[in-house]
Design a protein around this motif. Sequence first.
Motif, PDB file in Angstrom:
ATOM      1  N   ASP A  48       0.834  -1.194   0.000  1.00 54.20           N
ATOM      2  CA  ASP A  48       0.000   0.000   0.000  1.00 54.20           C
ATOM      3  C   ASP A  48       0.875   1.252   0.000  1.00 54.20           C
ATOM      4  O   ASP A  48       1.929   1.285   0.627  1.00 54.20           O
ATOM      5  CB  ASP A  48      -0.905  -0.012   1.238  1.00 54.20           C
ATOM      6  CG  ASP A  48      -1.950   1.067   1.208  1.00 54.20           C
ATOM      7  OD1 ASP A  48      -2.186   1.648   0.132  1.00 54.20           O
ATOM      8  OD2 ASP A  48      -2.551   1.326   2.269  1.00 54.20           O
ATOM      9  N   GLU A  49       0.450   2.294  -0.712  1.00 49.67           N
ATOM     10  CA  GLU A  49       1.250   3.515  -0.744  1.00 49.67           C
ATOM     11  C   GLU A  49       1.128   4.332   0.544  1.00 49.67           C
ATOM     12  O   GLU A  49       1.920   5.225   0.782  1.00 49.67           O
ATOM     13  CB  GLU A  49       0.889   4.368  -1.954  1.00 49.67           C
ATOM     14  CG  GLU A  49      -0.548   4.824  -1.990  1.00 49.67           C
ATOM     15  CD  GLU A  49      -0.883   5.574  -3.267  1.00 49.67           C
ATOM     16  OE1 GLU A  49      -1.658   6.535  -3.190  1.00 49.67           O
ATOM     17  OE2 GLU A  49      -0.376   5.189  -4.329  1.00 49.67           O
ATOM     18  N   ALA A  50       0.138   4.020   1.375  1.00 45.99           N
ATOM     19  CA  ALA A  50      -0.002   4.682   2.680  1.00 45.99           C
ATOM     20  C   ALA A  50       0.872   3.936   3.691  1.00 45.99           C
ATOM     21  O   ALA A  50       0.393   3.281   4.603  1.00 45.99           O
ATOM     22  CB  ALA A  50      -1.454   4.702   3.120  1.00 45.99           C
ATOM     23  N   ASN A  51       2.186   4.044   3.510  1.00 44.43           N
ATOM     24  CA  ASN A  51       3.114   3.265   4.335  1.00 44.43           C
ATOM     25  C   ASN A  51       3.914   4.129   5.305  1.00 44.43           C
ATOM     26  O   ASN A  51       4.863   3.665   5.908  1.00 44.43           O
ATOM     27  CB  ASN A  51       4.077   2.490   3.440  1.00 44.43           C
ATOM     28  CG  ASN A  51       4.968   3.392   2.622  1.00 44.43           C
ATOM     29  OD1 ASN A  51       4.686   4.569   2.432  1.00 44.43           O
ATOM     30  ND2 ASN A  51       6.051   2.832   2.123  1.00 44.43           N
ATOM     31  N   CYS A  71      -0.447   7.276   6.792  1.00 47.03           N
ATOM     32  CA  CYS A  71      -0.948   7.958   5.593  1.00 47.03           C
ATOM     33  C   CYS A  71       0.034   7.818   4.441  1.00 47.03           C
ATOM     34  O   CYS A  71       1.063   7.157   4.562  1.00 47.03           O
ATOM     35  CB  CYS A  71      -1.172   9.443   5.893  1.00 47.03           C
ATOM     36  SG  CYS A  71      -2.447   9.743   7.119  1.00 47.03           S
ATOM     37  N   LYS A  72      -0.287   8.509   3.350  1.00 46.05           N
ATOM     38  CA  LYS A  72       0.582   8.507   2.165  1.00 46.05           C
ATOM     39  C   LYS A  72       1.819   9.378   2.365  1.00 46.05           C
ATOM     40  O   LYS A  72       2.823   9.172   1.709  1.00 46.05           O
ATOM     41  CB  LYS A  72      -0.188   9.011   0.950  1.00 46.05           C
ATOM     42  CG  LYS A  72      -1.286   8.087   0.499  1.00 46.05           C
ATOM     43  CD  LYS A  72      -2.004   8.661  -0.697  1.00 46.05           C
ATOM     44  CE  LYS A  72      -3.142   7.763  -1.122  1.00 46.05           C
ATOM     45  NZ  LYS A  72      -3.873   8.307  -2.271  1.00 46.05           N
ATOM     46  N   SER A  73       1.722  10.384   3.236  1.00 44.71           N
ATOM     47  CA  SER A  73       2.871  11.264   3.486  1.00 44.71           C
ATOM     48  C   SER A  73       3.012  11.498   4.988  1.00 44.71           C
ATOM     49  O   SER A  73       2.043  11.400   5.735  1.00 44.71           O
ATOM     50  CB  SER A  73       2.699  12.599   2.767  1.00 44.71           C
ATOM     51  OG  SER A  73       1.695  13.371   3.396  1.00 44.71           O
TER      52      SER A  73
END
Length: 115
Positions: A48-51, A71-73
């Motif tokens: 997942d990009e929310a790492n 979250c993503k960032s």
Amino acid sequence: MKITVQSIRFNADKKLLDFIQKKTDKLDTFHDHIISGEVYLKLENVEDEANKITEIKLLLPGIALFAKEQCKSFEEATDLAVESLRKQIEKYKQKKTIAAEAVKNAVLADNEDDF
């Protein structure tokens, strides 16, 4: 307020550290007696990009508050964690006020019984 930031398995850049300091400093407006804070930044190995995970621990007199967001960032996770801590501070202050009122009422009732 003194904030220590630890980035785990990567090096955080100055811009991110300044952002975290700026956001956590705003918590001083909600409670005057914040002793210190610890921020942990982690990268999780998932598809997942929310790492990106931000964990914030605040020390107040008599209590420690904690928030963890993924979250993503890191900026988005920090925003959400700070907002969560703001709500926790408000709730803590509300409970403290209610307890103080209860003690005050108990003392007043006790004084009335003496007369």
